[in-house]
Design a protein around this motif. Structure first.
Motif, PDB file in Angstrom:
ATOM      1  N   VAL A 106      -5.330 -38.217  12.514  1.00  0.00           N
ATOM      2  CA  VAL A 106      -5.422 -36.763  12.487  1.00  0.00           C
ATOM      3  C   VAL A 106      -5.330 -36.180  11.086  1.00  0.00           C
ATOM      4  O   VAL A 106      -5.318 -34.958  10.916  1.00  0.00           O
ATOM      5  CB  VAL A 106      -4.324 -36.136  13.381  1.00  0.00           C
ATOM      6  N   GLU A 107      -5.283 -37.024  10.078  1.00  0.00           N
ATOM      7  CA  GLU A 107      -5.105 -36.526   8.716  1.00  0.00           C
ATOM      8  C   GLU A 107      -6.183 -35.540   8.297  1.00  0.00           C
ATOM      9  O   GLU A 107      -5.912 -34.568   7.588  1.00  0.00           O
ATOM     10  CB  GLU A 107      -5.066 -37.703   7.738  1.00  0.00           C
ATOM     11  N   ASP A 108      -7.420 -35.766   8.735  1.00  0.00           N
ATOM     12  CA  ASP A 108      -8.530 -34.923   8.285  1.00  0.00           C
ATOM     13  C   ASP A 108      -8.877 -33.815   9.266  1.00  0.00           C
ATOM     14  O   ASP A 108      -9.845 -33.076   9.045  1.00  0.00           O
ATOM     15  CB  ASP A 108      -9.758 -35.783   8.014  1.00  0.00           C
ATOM     16  N   ILE A 109      -8.110 -33.691  10.355  1.00  0.00           N
ATOM     17  CA  ILE A 109      -8.389 -32.605  11.301  1.00  0.00           C
ATOM     18  C   ILE A 109      -7.136 -31.760  11.546  1.00  0.00           C
ATOM     19  O   ILE A 109      -7.036 -31.055  12.548  1.00  0.00           O
ATOM     20  CB  ILE A 109      -8.943 -33.128  12.638  1.00  0.00           C
ATOM     21  N   THR A 110      -6.184 -31.840  10.632  1.00  0.00           N
ATOM     22  CA  THR A 110      -5.002 -30.981  10.669  1.00  0.00           C
ATOM     23  C   THR A 110      -4.688 -30.513   9.257  1.00  0.00           C
ATOM     24  O   THR A 110      -5.057 -31.161   8.283  1.00  0.00           O
ATOM     25  CB  THR A 110      -3.782 -31.724  11.248  1.00  0.00           C
ATOM     26  N   CYS A 111      -3.985 -29.394   9.165  1.00  0.00           N
ATOM     27  CA  CYS A 111      -3.589 -28.898   7.847  1.00  0.00           C
ATOM     28  C   CYS A 111      -2.291 -29.526   7.390  1.00  0.00           C
ATOM     29  O   CYS A 111      -1.994 -29.555   6.189  1.00  0.00           O
ATOM     30  CB  CYS A 111      -3.458 -27.382   7.869  1.00  0.00           C
ATOM     31  N   VAL A 112      -1.499 -30.045   8.332  1.00  0.00           N
ATOM     32  CA  VAL A 112      -0.193 -30.596   7.995  1.00  0.00           C
ATOM     33  C   VAL A 112       0.283 -31.456   9.159  1.00  0.00           C
ATOM     34  O   VAL A 112      -0.035 -31.194  10.317  1.00  0.00           O
ATOM     35  CB  VAL A 112       0.828 -29.454   7.726  1.00  0.00           C
ATOM     36  N   SER A 113       1.031 -32.498   8.862  1.00  0.00           N
ATOM     37  CA  SER A 113       1.672 -33.294   9.906  1.00  0.00           C
ATOM     38  C   SER A 113       3.018 -33.771   9.384  1.00  0.00           C
ATOM     39  O   SER A 113       3.165 -34.062   8.192  1.00  0.00           O
ATOM     40  CB  SER A 113       0.805 -34.482  10.325  1.00  0.00           C
ATOM     41  N   GLU A 114       3.996 -33.842  10.259  1.00  0.00           N
ATOM     42  CA  GLU A 114       5.335 -34.277   9.905  1.00  0.00           C
ATOM     43  C   GLU A 114       5.853 -35.233  10.973  1.00  0.00           C
ATOM     44  O   GLU A 114       5.702 -34.974  12.174  1.00  0.00           O
ATOM     45  CB  GLU A 114       6.290 -33.091   9.783  1.00  0.00           C
ATOM     46  N   ILE A 115       6.462 -36.327  10.531  1.00  0.00           N
ATOM     47  CA  ILE A 115       7.178 -37.231  11.427  1.00  0.00           C
ATOM     48  C   ILE A 115       8.658 -36.910  11.269  1.00  0.00           C
ATOM     49  O   ILE A 115       9.243 -37.114  10.201  1.00  0.00           O
ATOM     50  CB  ILE A 115       6.901 -38.700  11.088  1.00  0.00           C
ATOM     51  N   VAL A 116       9.264 -36.380  12.311  1.00  0.00           N
ATOM     52  CA  VAL A 116      10.638 -35.883  12.231  1.00  0.00           C
ATOM     53  C   VAL A 116      11.597 -37.000  12.632  1.00  0.00           C
ATOM     54  O   VAL A 116      11.646 -37.392  13.798  1.00  0.00           O
ATOM     55  CB  VAL A 116      10.827 -34.657  13.138  1.00  0.00           C
ATOM     56  N   THR A 117      12.362 -37.495  11.666  1.00  0.00           N
ATOM     57  CA  THR A 117      13.263 -38.626  11.925  1.00  0.00           C
ATOM     58  C   THR A 117      14.686 -38.405  11.424  1.00  0.00           C
ATOM     59  O   THR A 117      15.563 -39.235  11.674  1.00  0.00           O
ATOM     60  CB  THR A 117      12.711 -39.908  11.262  1.00  0.00           C
ATOM     61  N   ASP A 118      14.938 -37.304  10.729  1.00  0.00           N
ATOM     62  CA  ASP A 118      16.229 -37.084  10.094  1.00  0.00           C
ATOM     63  C   ASP A 118      16.760 -35.703  10.475  1.00  0.00           C
ATOM     64  O   ASP A 118      16.098 -34.685  10.232  1.00  0.00           O
ATOM     65  CB  ASP A 118      16.074 -37.189   8.575  1.00  0.00           C
ATOM     66  N   ALA A 119      17.962 -35.660  11.035  1.00  0.00           N
ATOM     67  CA  ALA A 119      18.531 -34.393  11.486  1.00  0.00           C
ATOM     68  C   ALA A 119      18.754 -33.421  10.338  1.00  0.00           C
ATOM     69  O   ALA A 119      18.700 -32.197  10.531  1.00  0.00           O
ATOM     70  CB  ALA A 119      19.849 -34.648  12.216  1.00  0.00           C
ATOM     71  N   THR A 120      18.986 -33.926   9.139  1.00  0.00           N
ATOM     72  CA  THR A 120      19.276 -33.039   8.009  1.00  0.00           C
ATOM     73  C   THR A 120      18.033 -32.329   7.478  1.00  0.00           C
ATOM     74  O   THR A 120      18.142 -31.311   6.797  1.00  0.00           O
ATOM     75  CB  THR A 120      19.943 -33.815   6.863  1.00  0.00           C
ATOM     76  N   THR A 121      16.860 -32.857   7.767  1.00  0.00           N
ATOM     77  CA  THR A 121      15.609 -32.241   7.281  1.00  0.00           C
ATOM     78  C   THR A 121      14.723 -31.739   8.414  1.00  0.00           C
ATOM     79  O   THR A 121      13.675 -31.140   8.161  1.00  0.00           O
ATOM     80  CB  THR A 121      14.815 -33.244   6.436  1.00  0.00           C
ATOM     81  N   ALA A 122      15.108 -31.972   9.656  1.00  0.00           N
ATOM     82  CA  ALA A 122      14.251 -31.664  10.804  1.00  0.00           C
ATOM     83  C   ALA A 122      13.873 -30.183  10.861  1.00  0.00           C
ATOM     84  O   ALA A 122      12.701 -29.832  11.069  1.00  0.00           O
ATOM     85  CB  ALA A 122      14.943 -32.087  12.099  1.00  0.00           C
ATOM     86  N   ALA A 123      14.851 -29.305  10.681  1.00  0.00           N
ATOM     87  CA  ALA A 123      14.569 -27.868  10.765  1.00  0.00           C
ATOM     88  C   ALA A 123      13.609 -27.427   9.663  1.00  0.00           C
ATOM     89  O   ALA A 123      12.710 -26.600   9.892  1.00  0.00           O
ATOM     90  CB  ALA A 123      15.868 -27.075  10.695  1.00  0.00           C
ATOM     91  N   ASP A 124      13.791 -27.982   8.467  1.00  0.00           N
ATOM     92  CA  ASP A 124      12.878 -27.656   7.363  1.00  0.00           C
ATOM     93  C   ASP A 124      11.460 -28.120   7.680  1.00  0.00           C
ATOM     94  O   ASP A 124      10.486 -27.417   7.375  1.00  0.00           O
ATOM     95  CB  ASP A 124      13.351 -28.322   6.069  1.00  0.00           C
ATOM     96  N   GLN A 125      11.329 -29.295   8.275  1.00  0.00           N
ATOM     97  CA  GLN A 125      10.011 -29.817   8.610  1.00  0.00           C
ATOM     98  C   GLN A 125       9.304 -28.937   9.634  1.00  0.00           C
ATOM     99  O   GLN A 125       8.101 -28.671   9.524  1.00  0.00           O
ATOM    100  CB  GLN A 125      10.131 -31.253   9.123  1.00  0.00           C
ATOM    101  N   VAL A 126      10.041 -28.489  10.629  1.00  0.00           N
ATOM    102  CA  VAL A 126       9.452 -27.617  11.649  1.00  0.00           C
ATOM    103  C   VAL A 126       8.923 -26.335  11.016  1.00  0.00           C
ATOM    104  O   VAL A 126       7.788 -25.921  11.258  1.00  0.00           O
ATOM    105  CB  VAL A 126      10.485 -27.284  12.744  1.00  0.00           C
ATOM    106  N   ASP A 127       9.737 -25.703  10.176  1.00  0.00           N
ATOM    107  CA  ASP A 127       9.304 -24.462   9.531  1.00  0.00           C
ATOM    108  C   ASP A 127       8.109 -24.691   8.618  1.00  0.00           C
ATOM    109  O   ASP A 127       7.189 -23.858   8.547  1.00  0.00           O
ATOM    110  CB  ASP A 127      10.453 -23.856   8.721  1.00  0.00           C
TER     111      ASP A 127
END
Length: 604
Positions: free
Chosen positions: A158-179
Motif C-alpha cells: 500500500v506504499e504507493d496508494i496511501t499518503c501515510v501508514s503506521e505500524i503501531v507497536t509502542d504504547a508511548t508513541t501510539a497516540a502520536d502515530q494516530v494523530d
C-alpha cells in the motif's frame, strides 16, 4: 499537595480524568469520534481485529458491517465523500486488507479521505525471531521454502496508494502515530493506514490528549505560509481586476477540503463572472446561478461551452484534478498565460509555481480583501450553449436520451445523486442540476460496482446528520452484479434510497469499445424485480419494486415516487444494449465523432 485531576468528558462508559489511561483500542475509537462528522465505522470482523472491535462498544460510534471488505471500503469512501471528512474502514490481516485494497486505490486516485485500520498478528508474531519462522494463516509463504515468511509483505503493497501508514507497536508513541495519520489524511485528502497488532488493543495508553488536545479541528486546512498566502491573493486579484473577460472553473478538489465549496460559491456570487465546472467537479457550483455556463470537458463539452471558456482572457481554475477523463482526453485548450491554477498543493500563475499553499486559504483571503467594483462585469457569452446531440435514437422503447431528460426534470433541490461508472454517467453533463443537488461518482478511477456500496455510505452519512434529503442511486445491471450483496444494507439500516437499475443486458460501455455481440460482454440474466425478496426480512421489508419498459411507465413511476418517500424504491429500466450518450462514443474514438456514420447524426 497532589495535583487536581481534570475530568475528561466521555460519551459512553465511566468518566476519565486527566491522569487516566485507557486501553489503546478504546482510546483510538474515542479519538476518531472527536473527528469532524465521524459517527459510524465500517468494516468486516476478522480474528486479528476482534479485540479492537470490542472497544468500539465503549463509545457512541456505530458499527456498520459490510458484506465483504471491498464493499466496506466503498461504503467508507461514500461516507467520506458526502461528509468531506474521514471514512473509517476496519479489516483483518491479509485476506481482509487485500480485498479492500481496490477501494483504497480508488480513494487515493480521487483524493478521498479514507482511514484503513488493519488488524495484524501480535507483536511477538511479527518481531520474535523464533515466532517469525512459523507460517501464520492469512500470510503468504516466502517463495524460498527455507526462508521466513515476510510479515510485512502486505504493508509494502500500500506504499504507493496511501499518503501515510503506521505500524503501531509502542504504547508511548501510539497516540502520536494516530494523530499523525489522521492529520496527513486531511492534509493530502488521500487514504492512510494504521496497522494494529492484535495484542495492542488492550495495552493501556495515556488518555490526557482527549481533553487537552482534542481532534475536533483536524479537518481545518492549516495555513503553512500566511505571508505567501497574502501575497498570492493580492496578485491573483490584481490580475482579475485587469482582465476583461474572466471566468472561474471549479474542479473536484474543491469539494475535498473543508469550506472549499461554500467559499468558492461565495466568491462566484460576489465576483459575478462566468463560471464552469469540470466532469468530476459537477455540482460543486450552483448550476442555477445566472453566471453558470456549463461543464467544461474539452472537446467532450456541450456545444458552446468549450468555445466560451477558452475565449476568456483569465481563467481561475480551482481544485484541478488533471486526468484523461476529466480533461476530455486532454483536449483542454487553455493557454498558460490565461490560466491561474489554485491547487491544494500549489498555486500556478502563468508559468510560475508556488508550492506549499492550499487554495482554500488563498480563496478565504481573496474574499476578505476583494474589491468587487474593480472586477469587470459579465458580458453575454459569445457562443450559444446547447446539447451537442439532443436525441440519439434507440431500438428499445426508452432511449438514454429520453431517460436523461426525464431524470433532469425528476431531480429536485437538495437531492443527493450517486451514479455508477457506466454509460449514463457520460450523459449527465448534458443537463443542469437544481440548486444544492450533490453529485457523487467515481469519475476517474471508474471501478464498476463502486456506486452501490458507496451509496450505502452516503445514506449512513445522511442518517448521521439527520438529513431529510433524497438519496438517488443510478446503477447498471453489470455493475450491480459486482457488489449486489450490499443492497441488503438499505433495509437493515432503515435507508430508503430511490434506485434506478439500468438494465442494458450486460456491459454496454465495453460493447462500444469492442465486441458488440461478443459473449464476454454478456452477463447472467437476473430477475431484478425479485431481488429484495432475498434481502428483506421480518417487518423491515418496505420496498417498492417495478420494471419499466416504456416512457409512459417511466413518467408514472417518477410521479408516484413523491408519495412513497418512506419506502425504498427500486426501478428496473429496460434499455437497448448498445444505447449510450454521444459523449462515450466520442471518448472511445478520442478525436472523432463516429456518430456521424454510426447512427446518421451530423455534428452541430
Amino acid at each position: 499537595m497532589a495535583p487536581i485531576a481534570q475530568t475528561i468528558p466521555t460519551t459512553a462508559g465511566s468518566p476519565l480524568t486527566e491522569s487516566s489511561t485507557l486501553p489503546f483500542g478504546e482510546y483510538l475509537f474515542r479519538r476518531l469520534h472527536q473527528v469532524h462528522k465521524v459517527k459510524s465505522i465500517f468494516g468486516v470482523p476478522g480474528d486479528f481485529n476482534l479485540s479492537l472491535l470490542e472497544h468500539l462498544y465503549k463509545t457512541d460510534l456505530e458499527w456498520i458491517g459490510g458484506c465483504n471488505e471491498l464493499n466496506a471500503g466503498y461504503t467508507a469512501d461514500g461516507y467520506s465523500r458526502y461528509n468531506n471528512s474521514l471514512g473509517v474502514v476496519i479489516t483483518t490481516y491479509g485476506v481482509g486488507e487485500l480485498s479492500c485494497i481496490n477501494a483504497i486505490a480508488g480513494a487515493f486516485a480521487e483524493n478521498v479521505k479514507v482511514l484503513h485500520i488493519v488488524g495484524v498478528p501480535s507483536r511477538m508474531a511479527i518481531f520474535d525471531e523464533q515466532e517469525k519462522k512459523k507460517h501464520l494463516h492469512h500470510l503468504v509463504n516466502n517463495i524460498d521454502p527455507f526462508a521466513d515468511s515476510d510479515r510485512f509483505v502486505y504493508t509494502k503493497m500500500v506504499e504507493d496508494i496511501t499518503c501515510v501508514s503506521e505500524i503501531v507497536t509502542d504504547a508511548t508513541t501510539a497516540a502520536d502515530q494516530v494523530d499523525h495519520v489522521i492529520k496527513e489524511i486531511f492534509k493530502t485528502s488521500r487514504p492512510g493506514v494504521i496497522f494494529l497488532p492484535v495484542d495492542m488493543s488492550d495495552v493501556p495508553v495515556e488518555a490526557s490528549r482527549l481533553t487537552l488536545d482534542p481532534a475536533d479541528r483536524f479537518h481545518i486546512v492549516e495555513d503553512q505560509d500566511p505571508a505567501l498566502t497574502n501575497k498570492l491573493s493580492t496578485v491573483i486579484l490584481e490580475k482579475l481586476y485587469k482582465s476583461t473577460n474572466p471566468a472561474i472553473l471549479a474542479d473536484v478538489l474543491v469539494s475535498r477540503y473543508h469550506d472549499g465549496v461554500p467559499l468558492l460559491r461565495e466568491f462566484v456570487d460576489r465576483a459575478n463572472v462566468h463560471s464552469y465546472t469540470t466532469f468530476m467537479g459537477k455540482s460543486i457550483l450552483d448550476e442555477c446561478h445566472p453566471t453558470f455556463v456549463g461543464d467544461y470537458i474539452g472537446l467532450e463539452s456541450n456545444k458552446g461551452v468549450k468555445e466560451n471558456l477558452e475565449d476568456s482572457d483569465l481563467v481561475l481554475f480551482f481544485g484541478p484534478h488533471l486526468n484523461e477523463i476529466n480533461t476530455g482526453h486532454y483536449s483542454f485548450d487553455l493557454q498558460e498565460g490565461q490560466l491561474i491554477m489554485l491547487h491544494s498543493d500549489y498555486i500556478k500563475i502563468g508559468s510560475e509555481v508556488f508550492r506549499g499553499v492550499n487554495f482554500v486559504n488563498v480563496l478565504r483571503q481573496m474574499l476578505d480583501i476583494v474589491d468587487v467594483s474593480k472586477i469587470p462585469g459579465p458580458r453575454p457569452v459569445p457562443f450559444e450553449v446547447s446539447p451537442r446531440y439532443p436525441h440519439i435514437p434507440s431500438s428499445a422503447s426508452i432511449s438514454q436520451s429520453v431517460l436523461l431528460k426525464k431524470f433532469e426534470s425528476f431531480l429536485r433541490t437538495g437531492d443527493v445523486v450517486v451514479c455508477e461508472t457506466g454509460s449514463f454517467m457520460f450523459g449527465i453533463p448534458d443537463f443542469r442540476f437544481k440548486t444544492d443537488v450533490t453529485y457523487i461518482a467515481q469519475g476517474f478511477y471508474l471501478s464498476i460496482g463502486m456506486a452501490l456500496p458507496c451509496s450505502v455510505g452516503v445514506g449512513i452519512a445522511l442518517r448521521d446528520e439527520g438529513s431529510g434529503r433524497r438519496l438517488i442511486l443510478v446503477e447498471g445491471d453489470g455493475s450491480a452484479q459486482m457488489t449486489i450483496q450490499e443492497i441488503s444494507a438499505f433495509p437493515h439500516y432503515g435507508l430508503t434510497p430511490i434506485i434506478f437499475l439500468l438494465n442494458n443486458s450486460g456491459y454496454t460501455v465495453e460493447r462500444i469499445i469492442l465486441g458488440e455481440e461478443r459473449t464476454y460482454n454478456d452477463i447472467k440474466p437476473w430477475n431484478w424485480s425479485k431481488v429484495f425478496e432475498l434481502f428483506e426480512f421480518g417487518n423491515q421489508g418496505h420496498c417498492i419494486s417495478k420494471t419499466i419498459h416504456n416512457e409512459d411507465e417511466l413518467e408514472r413511476a417518477m410521479c408516484e415516487i413523491d408519495s412513497n418517500t418512506s419506502n425504498l424504491q427500486f426501478f428496473e429500466v429496460i434499455l437497448d444494449k448498445l444505447d449510450c450518450p454521444w459523449r462515450f462514443h466520442h471518448m472511445n474514438n478520442y478525436r472523432l465523432f463516429p456518430l456521424e456514420k454510426k447512427i446518421g447524426l451530423t455534428l452541430n
